[in-house]
Design a protein around this motif. Structure first.
Motif, mmCIF file in Angstrom:
data_model
loop_
_atom_site.group_PDB
_atom_site.id
_atom_site.type_symbol
_atom_site.label_atom_id
_atom_site.label_comp_id
_atom_site.label_asym_id
_atom_site.label_seq_id
_atom_site.Cartn_x
_atom_site.Cartn_y
_atom_site.Cartn_z
ATOM 1 N N PHE A 102 -3.878 -2.565 7.662
ATOM 2 C CA PHE A 102 -3.845 -1.574 6.576
ATOM 3 C C PHE A 102 -5.162 -0.805 6.478
ATOM 4 O O PHE A 102 -5.260 0.169 5.756
ATOM 5 C CB PHE A 102 -3.551 -2.263 5.239
ATOM 6 N N ARG A 121 0.867 -1.173 0.000
ATOM 7 C CA ARG A 121 0.000 0.000 0.000
ATOM 8 C C ARG A 121 0.907 1.226 0.000
ATOM 9 O O ARG A 121 1.595 1.494 0.986
ATOM 10 C CB ARG A 121 -0.913 0.040 1.212
ATOM 11 N N TYR A 167 -4.837 -1.447 -1.498
ATOM 12 C CA TYR A 167 -3.594 -2.207 -1.402
ATOM 13 C C TYR A 167 -3.613 -3.284 -2.479
ATOM 14 O O TYR A 167 -4.657 -3.634 -3.037
ATOM 15 C CB TYR A 167 -3.425 -2.856 -0.019
ATOM 16 N N LYS A 196 4.500 1.365 1.579
ATOM 17 C CA LYS A 196 4.583 0.328 2.615
ATOM 18 C C LYS A 196 4.343 -1.053 2.006
ATOM 19 O O LYS A 196 3.529 -1.217 1.102
ATOM 20 C CB LYS A 196 3.524 0.577 3.699
#
Length: 658
Positions: free
Chosen positions: A580, A560, A586, A563
């Motif tokens: 998340f 995402r 993502y 990250k």
């Protein structure tokens, strides 16, 4: 202050007051690993074995025939026997009751000297006192001479005095001891949860070794701990003793002769009991040795005596029955033992074990006694059963001929020196280190995964060996085919393994970490199983010594923005997705094969010692390991189908990736 005066001050500070004196059970709590091996799961279960061994010693002495082991709902374990009961009168040296003395003083027990036990398994006399030292609490109840005696201990210290009262009428004249304890979480920091299968294997083993003794194992823990809605109980009772043990071990094999050859004799106060049976569809031997009920995983003089007498006796019969002519070489020991399952149990009054863990018997006199007693009984049996000896010899000669045919290929097994390194397999990407203790080798499937691993590795200490396709199933293969197989040759030569059946030479092993790294799919699992079968059947000491590992590559990569996180199972994935947040902003990448990973990814997730996770392959129960390999990799389909159907209910079929 000058440098010299500083040094003098430091030296002067080291005096009698710096010498630490540990009293009572303090040394056990200070250094528990010295007494039980480790403070992990193995040491935890060892506590139970120490208490059970005391009960079995009562059985060996002829005073006990029933033992009850209960896993309590509160994390405790209780062991009850119907033996004589621990003495409770005042000990002349300590001034305390014999029971309290046994529980609180190291090297106190009935196994030193000649009065208490003729033979015993718990030989160091530290068993129950060590359990006491490493438990949060211990409660001991003794039924003896019409009275009920009890005392509680906490972390090794007695709480109050011994309490004695008249036995209730319902228990009148009953004798025995109950030891109930809860391991101390301060010692066993990895957890104090007992594994049912680990304990059941040992208890079943003890029942086989002590025919006629009934061992009841009950699990009273809640459903959350043992997956049972109510308490679960198993009873181990084998009047046939080790003969039934061999029957159990060979239950999935085709026996060469239906009757098990049995030996039970005594000489110079040493009792020797052995049960032997050869099987048609096996190309290795299974020898389980015991001394005073202790599994001697590292062998010893009793095993040496057995191997010697087998080789000599069967070669004598081979000549006598015309199977070997005057000019023929003798059959080698590994030829004779091919397909043999044997349980050898000796009971020795004054055994000498090598090391605290008691894994190798050292008594030199036992070698000759086993040789003599087994030789006499085996010779008599084979004289009266000529058809059996002919079948055994025919199988041994077949093994001998296969080994001779593979002689040239077997020479490749010998470890090559650095000057001869050109003889190593061409596809091996070796490491630069020549120190085996610092070196590791990754066995990977195919050139694609091999390419990523070679580029991602640390060349100083990591070697890569790619294998093409699936290696031979060694469970179904004789020696001649094994040594002619290209992939097997590559494995043997790259690792520096010895010849199958010979003693394992650690100095020849080129890497002390052998890592199986396969894809996370069905084919990868199959290749991993074939490799484990090879290591277990070809040179079991590799597995027993803890040199085999399984790599744990990630299944997913979740990204995402900038990250990202690698996930190693479904639960890990769900936890990551929750962290998340609930938004579909993502991306999830599923790694079907190692070849799909970039070299850098493979390094940071699976090969970097600072971040990777690896599973060490261990054998807690050699019998079960042997049986499972036979079921999964052997010729019989029905047992394998039954095993898969039975254990498939334990899997989450919804998440099965096919």
């Amino acid at each position: 202050m000058s440098k010299d005066s500083k040094e003098m001050k430091v030296q002067a500070a080291y005096g009698a007051e710096q010498i630490q004196v540990l009293e009572g059970l303090e040394p056990v709590r200070k250094r528990p690993g010295m007494y039980i091996g480790s403070t992990g799961p193995r040491g935890l279960h060892h506590l139970v074995y120490e208490v059970v061994d005391n009960a079995v010693d009562e059985a060996l002495a002829g005073h006990c025939d029933q033992i009850l082991v209960v896993l309590g709902n509160d994390g405790s374990v209780s062991v009850t026997d119907n033996g004589r009961g621990i003495p409770t009168d005042v000990h002349p040296r300590t001034g305390r009751s014999a029971l309290e003395t046994v529980l609180t003083v190291l090297h106190a027990g009935g196994k030193f000297g000649s009065g208490g036990y003729k033979v015993s398994g718990g030989l160091h006399g530290v068993g129950v006192s060590v359990v006491n030292a490493l438990s949060e609490w211990v409660e001991v109840t003794v039924r003896r001479e019409g009275k009920l005696h009890s005392q509680r201990f906490e972390r090794g210290n007695p709480i109050g005095n011994l309490n004695s009262e008249t036995q209730p009428k319902s228990e009148k004249n009953q004798t025995g001891t109950t030891v109930c304890f809860k391991p101390d979480i301060q010692i066993f920091t990895t957890g104090i949860e007992f594994d049912y299968s680990t304990l059941s294997s040992r208890l079943r083993e003890l029942a086989y070794l002590n025919g006629g003794v009934k061992i009841v194992f009950r699990d009273e823990r809640t459903a959350s701990l043992n997956s049972q809605k109510e308490s679960y109980e198993e009873i181990y009772f084998y009047e046939g003793g080790i003969k039934e043990y061999v029957e159990y071990m060979n239950s999935e094999k085709d026996s060469l002769h239906p009757e098990i050859i049995y030996v039970n004799s005594e000489k110079d106060s040493v009792q020797v009991e052995a049960a032997l049976q050869w099987c048609v569809d096996a190309y290795s031997d299974s020898i389980l040795g015991f001394a005073n009920n202790i599994r001697t995983v590292d062998g010893g003089t009793h095993i040496e005596g057995l191997k010697t007498v087998l080789t000599r006796t069967l070669n004598t019969f081979a000549r006598k029955r015309g199977k070997r002519k005057d000019g023929d070489n003798n059959l080698a020991g590994e030829n004779i033992r091919e397909g043999l399952t044997v349980v050898l149990s000796v009971k020795v009054p004054d055994p000498e074990f090598e090391g605290q863990t008691k894994t190798k018997l050292g008594n030199t006199e036992v070698r000759g006694i086993v040789d003599s007693l087994v030789g006499e009984a085996l010779g008599k049996y084979l004289e009266f059963n000529p058809s059996v000896i002919d079948l055994i010899l025919d199988k041994a000669i077949q093994a001998f001929n296969a080994a001779e045919a593979a002689r040239r290929a077997r020479e490749l097994v010998r470890r090559k020196s650095v000057l001869e390194s050109s003889t190593l397999p061409g596809k091996l990407a070796d490491c630069s280190s020549r120190d085996p203790s610092q070196s590791e080798i990754y066995i990977v499937e195919g050139d694609s995964a091999g390419g990523s691993a070679k580029q991602g590795r640390d060349r100083k200490f990591q070697a890569i060996l790619p294998l093409r396709g699936k290696i031979l199933n060694i469970e179904k293969t004789d020696d001649s085919k094994i040594y002619k197989n290209t992939e097997i040759q590559a494995l043997i030569t790259a690792l520096g393994l010895g010849i199958k059946g010979e003693e394992f030479e650690l100095k020849n092993l080129r890497y002390h970490r052998v890592v199986i790294m396969t894809d996370a799919d069905v084919d990868g699992a199959h290749i991993r199983t074939l490799l484990l079968t090879f290591f277990y059947r070809y040179q079991k000491q590799l597995v027993e010594g803890g040199y085999i590992y399984i790599a744990c590559p990630p299944l997913y990569k979740v990204e995402r923005g900038k990250k990202h996180k690698y996930c190693y199972n479904e639960a890990d994935l769900q936890k990551t997705l929750q962290s998340f947040g609930e938004k579909a902003n993502y991306t999830i990448q599923r790694f079907k094969g190692l070849g799909e990973m970039m070299p850098k990814q493979l390094w940071e997730t699976t090969m970097d010692p600072t971040t990777r996770t690896m599973k060490r392959v261990e054998i807690e129960d050699a019998l079960e390991a042997d049986r499972i390999f036979t079921i999964l990799m052997g010729d019989k389909v029905a047992p394998r189908r039954e095993f898969i159907e039975t254990h498939s209910v334990e899997l989450d079929m919804a998440s099965l990736d096919i």
